[in-house]
Motif scaffolding. Structure first.
Motif, PDB file in Angstrom:
ATOM      1  N   GLY A 156      11.267  64.884  65.731  1.00  0.00           N
ATOM      2  CA  GLY A 156       9.944  65.544  65.394  1.00  0.00           C
ATOM      3  C   GLY A 156       9.357  65.913  64.466  1.00  0.00           C
ATOM      4  O   GLY A 156       8.506  65.921  63.143  1.00  0.00           O
ATOM      5  N   GLY A 157      10.996  65.788  63.265  1.00  0.00           N
ATOM      6  CA  GLY A 157      11.041  66.080  61.728  1.00  0.00           C
ATOM      7  C   GLY A 157      10.645  65.240  61.413  1.00  0.00           C
ATOM      8  O   GLY A 157       9.809  65.929  60.125  1.00  0.00           O
ATOM      9  N   HIS A 158      10.971  63.919  61.372  1.00  0.00           N
ATOM     10  CA  HIS A 158      10.449  62.515  61.065  1.00  0.00           C
ATOM     11  C   HIS A 158       8.907  62.901  61.219  1.00  0.00           C
ATOM     12  O   HIS A 158       8.348  62.108  59.989  1.00  0.00           O
ATOM     13  CB  HIS A 158      11.191  61.279  61.574  1.00  0.00           C
ATOM     14  N   LEU A 190      11.214  71.275  58.496  1.00  0.00           N
ATOM     15  CA  LEU A 190      12.017  70.457  59.111  1.00  0.00           C
ATOM     16  C   LEU A 190      13.377  70.679  59.851  1.00  0.00           C
ATOM     17  O   LEU A 190      14.003  71.000  59.194  1.00  0.00           O
ATOM     18  CB  LEU A 190      11.783  69.200  57.952  1.00  0.00           C
ATOM     19  N   ILE A 191      13.340  70.363  61.179  1.00  0.00           N
ATOM     20  CA  ILE A 191      15.046  71.237  60.771  1.00  0.00           C
ATOM     21  C   ILE A 191      15.264  69.987  61.669  1.00  0.00           C
ATOM     22  O   ILE A 191      14.954  68.755  62.974  1.00  0.00           O
ATOM     23  CB  ILE A 191      14.945  71.914  62.587  1.00  0.00           C
ATOM     24  N   ILE A 196      13.930  59.787  57.638  1.00  0.00           N
ATOM     25  CA  ILE A 196      13.105  59.695  55.999  1.00  0.00           C
ATOM     26  C   ILE A 196      14.371  58.935  55.442  1.00  0.00           C
ATOM     27  O   ILE A 196      13.415  58.117  54.620  1.00  0.00           O
ATOM     28  CB  ILE A 196      13.867  61.465  56.124  1.00  0.00           C
ATOM     29  N   VAL A 197      15.827  58.662  55.170  1.00  0.00           N
ATOM     30  CA  VAL A 197      15.553  57.711  54.530  1.00  0.00           C
ATOM     31  C   VAL A 197      17.036  56.576  55.221  1.00  0.00           C
ATOM     32  O   VAL A 197      17.393  56.297  56.217  1.00  0.00           O
ATOM     33  CB  VAL A 197      17.602  58.661  54.231  1.00  0.00           C
TER      34      VAL A 197
END
Length: 288
Positions: A156-158, A190-191, A196-197
């Motif tokens: 969910g952060g992504h 963002l937790i 992302i990487v």
């Protein structure tokens, strides 16, 4: 159950709003019936894991009227784009947001991954539509259309990062006037984000620019979903001139949500509240 202004409401339950007026884009009935998975007996405190989501919704949790700031946040639970950690990273988050005067809007986005599509694409469509939909309801719900944030955990952060960096490029064809409204969150939280990487580089769908909203990060140093996900995006934002705040706590692992523990990561909700206040997002609603 009654329906008021497009919102389904049950007695003593928060209202629920469909994200799409019909079927979500590309849905063809191949996913099984939506359900909560049986709890894992190894869990100290079982997590409600919601699976097979084909009909995205928004569940709206309102704060007490006397403390309502007018700010709102779309909540994106994690679960590896496979399930949604519905209570740990959803319902409990809405309760915390309500405690600081913020409307928590829990997004039930599509999982698991659809065949032949990037795993984040249907959730991104749901997230973009949700942000525009919330903005369309601002006057009706008494929320500030310029203080609509997005908060996500893990996958969910992504999703939150993707929504924050793709608001200029809607991931579906517009279907009505709601889609004419901005799908840019005014701030992002963002937790322990993942994805992302990739192989030491920023994932191509994360397109940072100077218009990316201010972002708060919290991650644990010992998280197997490496904190480089947060650190690299923070540095990209800094170089783009976007004001952000990064916390990498010594310990806490992955998936800690808001539940108290002996680990320093438990401090993140207070740090986030301070950041929101400092940025002016928790100012009392005008006209109160």
């Amino acid at each position: 159950m009654s329906r008021i202004s497009g919102i389904a409401r049950s007695a003593d339950q928060p209202p629920v709003l469909d994200v799409w007026p019909g079927k979500a884009p590309g849905e063809n009935g191949e996913i099984g019936e939506e359900k909560f998975q049986d709890p894992d007996p190894k869990d100290g405190k079982p997590i409600k894991r919601l699976a097979n989501v084909t009909k995205p919704t928004l569940t709206v949790y309102r704060p007490a009227k006397d403390g309502d700031t007018g700010a709102s946040v779309v909540i994106c639970p994690g679960g590896g784009y496979t399930i949604l950690a519905w209570d740990l990273e959803g319902e409990e988050v809405a309760a915390w947001l309500n405690s600081i005067g913020v409307t928590g809007i829990l997004l039930k986005y599509r999982v698991p991954k659809r065949a032949d599509l990037p795993r984040h694409l249907p959730p991104l469509q749901d997230g973009q539509r949700a942000l525009s939909l919330v903005r369309s309801k601002a006057a009706e719900w008494g929320i500030d259309p310029q203080r609509i944030g997005m908060l996500g955990f893990s996958a969910g952060g992504h999703l939150t990062a993707a929504a924050s960096t793709n608001f200029d490029k809607r991931a579906y064809d517009a279907i009505d006037d709601i889609d004419r409204l901005s799908c840019r969150p005014d701030f992002a939280v963002l937790i322990y984000p993942g994805g992302i990487v990739e192989k030491g580089e920023m994932s191509p769908e994360i397109r940072v620019s100077k218009e990316t909203p201010p972002t708060f990060f919290a991650h644990a140093n010992d998280d197997p979903v490496t904190p480089e996900n947060s650190a690299m995006l923070y540095l990209k934002l800094k170089r783009a001139g976007v004001s952000s705040e990064l916390h990498i706590f010594a310990s806490g692992g992955h998936g800690f949500g808001l539940r108290p523990s002996e680990h320093p990561c438990s401090a993140w909700p207070k740090r986030c509240e301070e950041w929101l206040k400092n940025r002016g997002f928790l100012e009392p609603r005008k006209g109160k």
